[in-house]
Motif scaffolding. Structure first.
Motif, PDB file in Angstrom:
ATOM      1  N   UNK A 128       0.838  -1.200   0.000  1.00 20.11           N
ATOM      2  CA  UNK A 128       0.000   0.000   0.000  1.00 20.11           C
ATOM      3  C   UNK A 128       0.875   1.252   0.000  1.00 20.11           C
ATOM      4  N   UNK A 129       0.671   2.078  -1.003  1.00 19.44           N
ATOM      5  CA  UNK A 129       1.398   3.328  -1.089  1.00 19.44           C
ATOM      6  C   UNK A 129       0.517   4.415  -0.472  1.00 19.44           C
ATOM      7  N   UNK A 130       1.055   5.077   0.542  1.00 16.68           N
ATOM      8  CA  UNK A 130       0.285   6.100   1.237  1.00 16.68           C
ATOM      9  C   UNK A 130       0.094   7.304   0.312  1.00 16.68           C
ATOM     10  N   UNK A 131      -1.156   7.585  -0.030  1.00 15.65           N
ATOM     11  CA  UNK A 131      -1.476   8.725  -0.874  1.00 15.65           C
ATOM     12  C   UNK A 131      -1.938   9.890  -0.010  1.00 15.65           C
ATOM     13  N   UNK A 132      -1.980  11.063  -0.609  1.00 14.30           N
ATOM     14  CA  UNK A 132      -2.422  12.238   0.130  1.00 14.30           C
ATOM     15  C   UNK A 132      -1.344  12.822   1.017  1.00 14.30           C
ATOM     16  N   UNK A 133      -0.073  12.493   0.754  1.00 14.56           N
ATOM     17  CA  UNK A 133       1.005  13.071   1.542  1.00 14.56           C
ATOM     18  C   UNK A 133       1.213  12.410   2.886  1.00 14.56           C
ATOM     19  N   UNK A 134       0.986  11.107   2.999  1.00 14.60           N
ATOM     20  CA  UNK A 134       1.176  10.413   4.267  1.00 14.60           C
ATOM     21  C   UNK A 134       2.657  10.154   4.510  1.00 14.60           C
ATOM     22  N   UNK A 135       3.089  10.292   5.758  1.00 18.01           N
ATOM     23  CA  UNK A 135       4.475  10.061   6.163  1.00 18.01           C
ATOM     24  C   UNK A 135       4.570   8.964   7.205  1.00 18.01           C
ATOM     25  N   UNK A 136       3.612   8.073   7.210  1.00 14.13           N
ATOM     26  CA  UNK A 136       3.536   7.047   8.224  1.00 14.13           C
ATOM     27  C   UNK A 136       4.659   6.030   8.064  1.00 14.13           C
ATOM     28  N   UNK A 137       5.326   5.717   9.153  1.00  9.09           N
ATOM     29  CA  UNK A 137       6.351   4.684   9.164  1.00  9.09           C
ATOM     30  C   UNK A 137       7.679   5.085   8.568  1.00  9.09           C
ATOM     31  N   UNK A 138       7.925   6.383   8.354  1.00  7.07           N
ATOM     32  CA  UNK A 138       9.180   6.826   7.744  1.00  7.07           C
ATOM     33  C   UNK A 138      10.134   7.448   8.750  1.00  7.07           C
ATOM     34  N   UNK A 139       9.768   7.523  10.015  1.00  9.52           N
ATOM     35  CA  UNK A 139      10.626   8.115  11.040  1.00  9.52           C
ATOM     36  C   UNK A 139      10.838   7.115  12.172  1.00  9.52           C
ATOM     37  N   UNK A 140      11.894   7.329  12.941  1.00  8.43           N
ATOM     38  CA  UNK A 140      12.224   6.468  14.074  1.00  8.43           C
ATOM     39  C   UNK A 140      11.334   6.853  15.255  1.00  8.43           C
ATOM     40  N   UNK A 141      10.659   5.867  15.828  1.00  4.85           N
ATOM     41  CA  UNK A 141       9.711   6.117  16.924  1.00  4.85           C
ATOM     42  C   UNK A 141      10.226   5.611  18.263  1.00  4.85           C
ATOM     43  N   UNK A 142      10.688   4.373  18.332  1.00  2.99           N
ATOM     44  CA  UNK A 142      11.013   3.740  19.610  1.00  2.99           C
ATOM     45  C   UNK A 142      12.505   3.749  19.918  1.00  2.99           C
ATOM     46  N   UNK A 143      13.337   3.667  18.904  1.00  3.77           N
ATOM     47  CA  UNK A 143      14.767   3.558  19.128  1.00  3.77           C
ATOM     48  C   UNK A 143      15.511   4.840  18.808  1.00  3.77           C
ATOM     49  N   UNK A 144      16.810   4.699  18.612  1.00  7.48           N
ATOM     50  CA  UNK A 144      17.685   5.813  18.263  1.00  7.48           C
ATOM     51  C   UNK A 144      18.114   5.780  16.799  1.00  7.48           C
ATOM     52  N   UNK A 145      18.122   4.586  16.199  1.00  9.20           N
ATOM     53  CA  UNK A 145      18.519   4.428  14.805  1.00  9.20           C
ATOM     54  C   UNK A 145      17.514   3.503  14.127  1.00  9.20           C
ATOM     55  N   UNK A 146      17.425   3.621  12.811  1.00 15.19           N
ATOM     56  CA  UNK A 146      16.498   2.793  12.056  1.00 15.19           C
ATOM     57  C   UNK A 146      17.050   2.442  10.692  1.00 15.19           C
ATOM     58  N   UNK A 147      16.562   1.329  10.141  1.00 11.97           N
ATOM     59  CA  UNK A 147      16.930   0.870   8.807  1.00 11.97           C
ATOM     60  C   UNK A 147      15.735   1.093   7.895  1.00 11.97           C
TER      61      UNK A 147
END
Length: 228
Positions: free
Chosen positions: A45-64
């Motif tokens: 599913x490609x987030x349409x309408x300018x969604x930024x969900x799941x693209x930033x680090x939430x729980x940790x300090x670094x992300x892949x």
């Protein structure tokens, strides 16, 4: 024997779960319940309408984070990336690795040289649909940044596609565009039109309607000439 029954009540076996108000821990490499119907091939599913969900680090300090395009990743590949990170960070101190995706899509395959139709085939493996710019692993703990980046680089080499390491506080991504306020790339600027469109005046719209009603279907001209 009465003693055995009392012993079984007092000391439950390891296969039995004692009373607890918390839910059973879920396995991120396979769902707890089988599928009611076979999953379609589909696309992430490609987030349409300018969604930024799941693209930033939430729980940790670094992300892949994935950076090329969406794809379907099998549970074996996810487990291989997880084991690669844990093996690289072994003995580096106290840390915790979080998973942001789950392999809950069943993949079904058929043998070679079979006729078309006859269903989707038999179950082969579990997979996860990962959209573009989605973070799949996060890490928190007292680990040096260079060590974390090296571990994520090795895990990215084991996984299909191209990957990058991000830190907590990095700007989110809209599709494949990274937001950067210094360069003027903001969420509001992406929503604006790239080219200014001049609104059509009322008189011009009325004239266009009149011309369209007057003009009829195109006429054909015959090129045949009569011979004398």
């Amino acid at each position: 024997m009465p003693g055995a029954s009392l012993r079984s009540l007092a000391w439950p076996s390891s296969s039995q779960r004692t009373f607890s108000t918390t839910s059973v821990s879920q396995n991120w490499l396979r769902p707890n319940r089988p599928e009611k119907s076979k999953s379609r091939v589909g696309r992430p599913r490609i987030q349409t309408g300018g969604s930024m969900r799941g693209t930033t680090v939430c729980w940790g300090d670094y992300g892949l984070r994935m950076k090329d395009h969406d794809r379907r990743i099998s549970s074996k590949q996810l487990q291989l990336g997880y084991d690669t990170i844990m093996r690289k960070l072994r003995g580096s101190g106290h840390f915790k690795l979080y998973t942001r995706v789950s392999a809950n899509i069943g993949v079904y395959t058929k043998g070679n040289e079979q006729r078309m139709g006859k269903g989707k085939g038999k179950f082969d493996y579990w997979a996860a649909r990962v959209p573009v710019s989605r973070i799949i692993f996060e890490l928190s703990g007292n680990v040096h940044e260079k060590v974390v980046r090296e571990a994520f680089r090795l895990a990215g080499d084991k996984l299909p596609g191209q990957w990058e390491t991000v830190k907590k506080g990095d700007p989110p991504v809209v599709g494949v565009t990274k937001l950067n306020a210094e360069k003027g790339i903001t969420f509001e600027s992406l929503k604006r039109a790239r080219k200014d469109v001049e609104p059509m005046s009322k008189d011009a719209s009325d004239d266009a309607m009149v011309i369209s009603t007057i003009e009829g279907p195109p006429k054909t001209v015959s090129t045949d000439t009569e011979t004398v």
